[in-house]
Design an enzyme around this catalytic site. Structure first.
Site, PDB file in Angstrom:
ATOM      1  N   CYS A   1       0.811  -1.228   0.000  1.00  0.00           N
ATOM      2  CA  CYS A   1       0.000   0.000   0.000  1.00  0.00           C
ATOM      3  C   CYS A   1       0.843   1.277   0.000  1.00  0.00           C
ATOM      4  O   CYS A   1       0.310   2.358  -0.245  1.00  0.00           O
ATOM      5  CB  CYS A   1      -0.946   0.000   1.193  1.00  0.00           C
TER       6      CYS A   1
ATOM      7  N   HIS B   1      -3.312   7.135   2.939  1.00  0.00           N
ATOM      8  CA  HIS B   1      -3.710   5.884   2.289  1.00  0.00           C
ATOM      9  C   HIS B   1      -5.138   5.529   2.711  1.00  0.00           C
ATOM     10  O   HIS B   1      -5.455   5.514   3.901  1.00  0.00           O
ATOM     11  CB  HIS B   1      -2.731   4.785   2.690  1.00  0.00           C
TER      12      HIS B   1
ATOM     13  N   ASN C   1     -10.115  -0.283  -0.339  1.00  0.00           N
ATOM     14  CA  ASN C   1      -8.656  -0.138  -0.306  1.00  0.00           C
ATOM     15  C   ASN C   1      -8.080  -0.640  -1.633  1.00  0.00           C
ATOM     16  O   ASN C   1      -8.107  -1.840  -1.903  1.00  0.00           O
ATOM     17  CB  ASN C   1      -8.128  -0.960   0.872  1.00  0.00           C
TER      18      ASN C   1
HETATM   19  N1  ACO Z   1     -18.470  -9.228   8.270  1.00  0.00           N
HETATM   20  C1  ACO Z   1     -19.017  -9.548   9.450  1.00  0.00           C
HETATM   21  N2  ACO Z   1     -18.274  -9.897  10.520  1.00  0.00           N
HETATM   22  C2  ACO Z   1     -16.940  -9.923  10.372  1.00  0.00           C
HETATM   23  C3  ACO Z   1     -16.313  -9.606   9.150  1.00  0.00           C
HETATM   24  C4  ACO Z   1     -17.142  -9.263   8.075  1.00  0.00           C
HETATM   25  N3  ACO Z   1     -16.635  -8.930   6.865  1.00  0.00           N
HETATM   26  N4  ACO Z   1     -14.975  -9.727   9.311  1.00  0.00           N
HETATM   27  C5  ACO Z   1     -14.765 -10.092  10.585  1.00  0.00           C
HETATM   28  N5  ACO Z   1     -15.943 -10.215  11.228  1.00  0.00           N
HETATM   29  C6  ACO Z   1     -16.183 -10.589  12.609  1.00  0.00           C
HETATM   30  C7  ACO Z   1     -15.020 -11.323  13.218  1.00  0.00           C
HETATM   31  O1  ACO Z   1     -15.074 -12.714  12.896  1.00  0.00           O
HETATM   32  C8  ACO Z   1     -15.231 -11.074  14.693  1.00  0.00           C
HETATM   33  O2  ACO Z   1     -16.218 -11.947  15.163  1.00  0.00           O
HETATM   34  P1  ACO Z   1     -16.063 -12.637  16.615  1.00  0.00           P
HETATM   35  O3  ACO Z   1     -16.022 -11.488  17.584  1.00  0.00           O
HETATM   36  O4  ACO Z   1     -17.279 -13.470  16.703  1.00  0.00           O
HETATM   37  O5  ACO Z   1     -14.773 -13.384  16.559  1.00  0.00           O
HETATM   38  C9  ACO Z   1     -15.810  -9.665  14.717  1.00  0.00           C
HETATM   39  O6  ACO Z   1     -16.306  -9.410  13.394  1.00  0.00           O
HETATM   40  C10 ACO Z   1     -14.814  -8.597  15.092  1.00  0.00           C
HETATM   41  O7  ACO Z   1     -13.649  -8.809  14.325  1.00  0.00           O
HETATM   42  P2  ACO Z   1     -12.381  -7.893  14.512  1.00  0.00           P
HETATM   43  O8  ACO Z   1     -11.283  -8.379  13.630  1.00  0.00           O
HETATM   44  O9  ACO Z   1     -12.090  -7.739  15.959  1.00  0.00           O
HETATM   45  O10 ACO Z   1     -12.956  -6.503  13.981  1.00  0.00           O
HETATM   46  P3  ACO Z   1     -12.283  -5.106  14.049  1.00  0.00           P
HETATM   47  O11 ACO Z   1     -13.152  -4.185  14.784  1.00  0.00           O
HETATM   48  O12 ACO Z   1     -10.840  -5.182  14.454  1.00  0.00           O
HETATM   49  O13 ACO Z   1     -12.309  -4.653  12.521  1.00  0.00           O
HETATM   50  C11 ACO Z   1     -10.934  -4.548  10.565  1.00  0.00           C
HETATM   51  C12 ACO Z   1     -11.668  -5.468  11.536  1.00  0.00           C
HETATM   52  C13 ACO Z   1     -11.927  -3.677   9.842  1.00  0.00           C
HETATM   53  C14 ACO Z   1     -10.206  -5.427   9.551  1.00  0.00           C
HETATM   54  C15 ACO Z   1      -9.936  -3.681  11.365  1.00  0.00           C
HETATM   55  O14 ACO Z   1      -9.133  -4.472  12.189  1.00  0.00           O
HETATM   56  C16 ACO Z   1      -9.086  -2.873  10.457  1.00  0.00           C
HETATM   57  O15 ACO Z   1      -9.534  -1.940   9.852  1.00  0.00           O
HETATM   58  N6  ACO Z   1      -7.783  -3.175  10.365  1.00  0.00           N
HETATM   59  C17 ACO Z   1      -6.914  -2.531   9.428  1.00  0.00           C
HETATM   60  C18 ACO Z   1      -6.728  -3.463   8.307  1.00  0.00           C
HETATM   61  C19 ACO Z   1      -6.589  -2.815   6.966  1.00  0.00           C
HETATM   62  O16 ACO Z   1      -7.133  -1.792   6.668  1.00  0.00           O
HETATM   63  N7  ACO Z   1      -5.811  -3.502   6.138  1.00  0.00           N
HETATM   64  C20 ACO Z   1      -5.650  -3.134   4.780  1.00  0.00           C
HETATM   65  C21 ACO Z   1      -4.313  -3.486   4.290  1.00  0.00           C
HETATM   66  S1  ACO Z   1      -3.040  -2.664   5.192  1.00  0.00           S
HETATM   67  C22 ACO Z   1      -3.361  -1.075   4.974  1.00  0.00           C
HETATM   68  O17 ACO Z   1      -3.837  -0.750   3.950  1.00  0.00           O
HETATM   69  C23 ACO Z   1      -3.071  -0.165   6.071  1.00  0.00           C
END
Ligand code: ACO
Length: 325
Positions: free
Chosen positions: A111, A252, A282
């Site tokens: 990214c 980003h 993204n």
């Molecule tokens: N739909 C529904 N539920 C989901 C989904 C989905 N697509 N994905 C995960 N869940 C569930 C999980 O299984 C979990 O369930 P559980 O509590 O029963 O185990 C629950 O939702 C919470 O999951 P978390 O991973 O804790 O959710 P979080 O609030 O951390 O959000 C997210 C996840 C959006 C990925 C967040 O961590 C994030 O934004 N991280 C940054 C990642 C990113 O942007 N990466 C891109 C590449 S790197 C970059 O560009 C910077």
């Protein structure tokens, strides 16, 4: 010797995929995706190749500059999702544009690819001021995501961008004042793509999960909101500026919560923070030039503005750049 961005071109696939469309194929909801990420839709290719999309973005860039294609000396492809490793995306686009006898290559900084591309372009322009560079920051992330993994499949989209850079001041969109790029592999297992490539393969082997993006979302989130403000403060202080000198922050576009947290930590008001992740998801290396393009199209990016760019991605890699419009 100064370096300038002359124009940015963008090409998008024809197909828009909404959160509701994704919810038909996996256990997710529009509400979950919007609340956690801010993403409402993304573009995804059907049959079009990456090379074709990136060629369209390049044509779009040439349409808004007086710099003619035949003066291009280098094409840099910043991508983690080329159609093929060889020929590279840069070579394939050069071929489509009828360019020969130029230097063309791909590089991958995930990214942060656009900022790494600006850093390389700056070095090439410093080495030879008659160089003219076409920087492709372009991704078909839909070809690199596992549609059975809802934790990553909802986050990404496809987009192609092309940026033309030279040392000519006349007609420029912005001066590239400075760029800083960094990497640290300590937490490399938090975001991987193509882990399967490192293992011996034979014809007929099935594709395994590690062919696709795999991510520890929480760790990525935590590090992104810690590292992005720090690199911004570094580039500002190195150049004798404070955040008050910045008219527009383009981070980003991975997730609106990350972007808002970065803005808050930097102490910049939200009206100076450009966000378009809701429309595209993204698009990895393409997010920053796509945001710059859109900010210009919407009349938000104006002559005289000082713009701060910042990215963070797999590796981890990260970087920041300063533009003077
Ligand atoms: N739909 C529904 N539920 C989901 C989904 C989905 N697509 N994905 C995960 N869940 C569930 C999980 O299984 C979990 O369930 P559980 O509590 O029963 O185990 C629950 O939702 C919470 O999951 P978390 O991973 O804790 O959710 P979080 O609030 O951390 O959000 C997210 C996840 C959006 C990925 C967040 O961590 C994030 O934004 N991280 C940054 C990642 C990113 O942007 N990466 C891109 C590449 S790197 C970059 O560009 C910077």
């Amino acid at each position: 010797m100064k370096q300038y961005i002359h124009s940015i071109g963008v090409a998008l696939p024809n197909r828009i995929v909404s959160n509701a469309d994704l919810a038909l194929h996996m256990d997710t909801t529009d509400e979950w995706i919007q609340t956690r990420t801010g993403i409402a839709q993304r573009y995804m290719v059907e049959e079009e190749s990456h090379t074709s999309l990136a060629t369209r973005a390049s044509e779009c860039a040439f349409a808004t500059t007086s710099i003619p294609p035949h003066t291009i000396t280098h094409i840099i492809g910043a991508t983690c999702s080329p159609d093929t490793y060889s020929p590279s995306l840069a070579v394939s686009v050069a071929h489509n544009l009828g360019m020969t006898n130029i230097c063309a290559f791909d590089m991958n900084a995930m990214c942060s690819g656009y900022l790494y591309g600006l850093e390389i372009a700056r070095g090439l322009l410093c080495a030879n001021q008659s160089s003219t560079i076409l920087l492709l920051a372009s991704e078909l992330m839909s070809r690199r995501i596992n549609m059975n993994d809802r934790t990553t499949a909802v986050l990404f989209g496809d987009a192609s961008t092309a940026t033309i850079l030279s040392t000519q001041h006349e007609g420029a969109l912005a001066e590239l004042e400075d760029v800083i790029c960094c990497a640290d592999g300590t937490l490399s297992n938090c975001l991987t793509l193509g882990g399967a490539c490192g293992k011996p393969k034979a014809v007929g082997d099935s594709i395994t999960d590690d062919f696709f993006i795999q991510m520890n979302g929480r760790e990525v989130f935590k590090n992104a909101v810690r590292i992005m403000p720090t690199i911004c403060e570094q580039i500002l202080s190195t150049n004798g500026y404070t955040i008050d000198d910045i008219d527009l922050l383009i981070a980003h576009q991975a997730n609106f919560r990350i972007i808002e947290a970065v803005g808050e930590r930097l102490g910049i008001t939200q009206d100076k923070v450009f966000i378009n992740v809701h429309n595209y998801g993204n698009t990895s290396s393409a997010t920053i030039p796509l945001a710059l393009y859109e900010a210009k199209e919407q009349g938000i990016l104006q002559p005289g503005m000082k713009v701060l760019l910042v990215a963070f991605g797999g590796g981890f890699t990260w970087g920041s750049a300063l533009l003077q419009c």
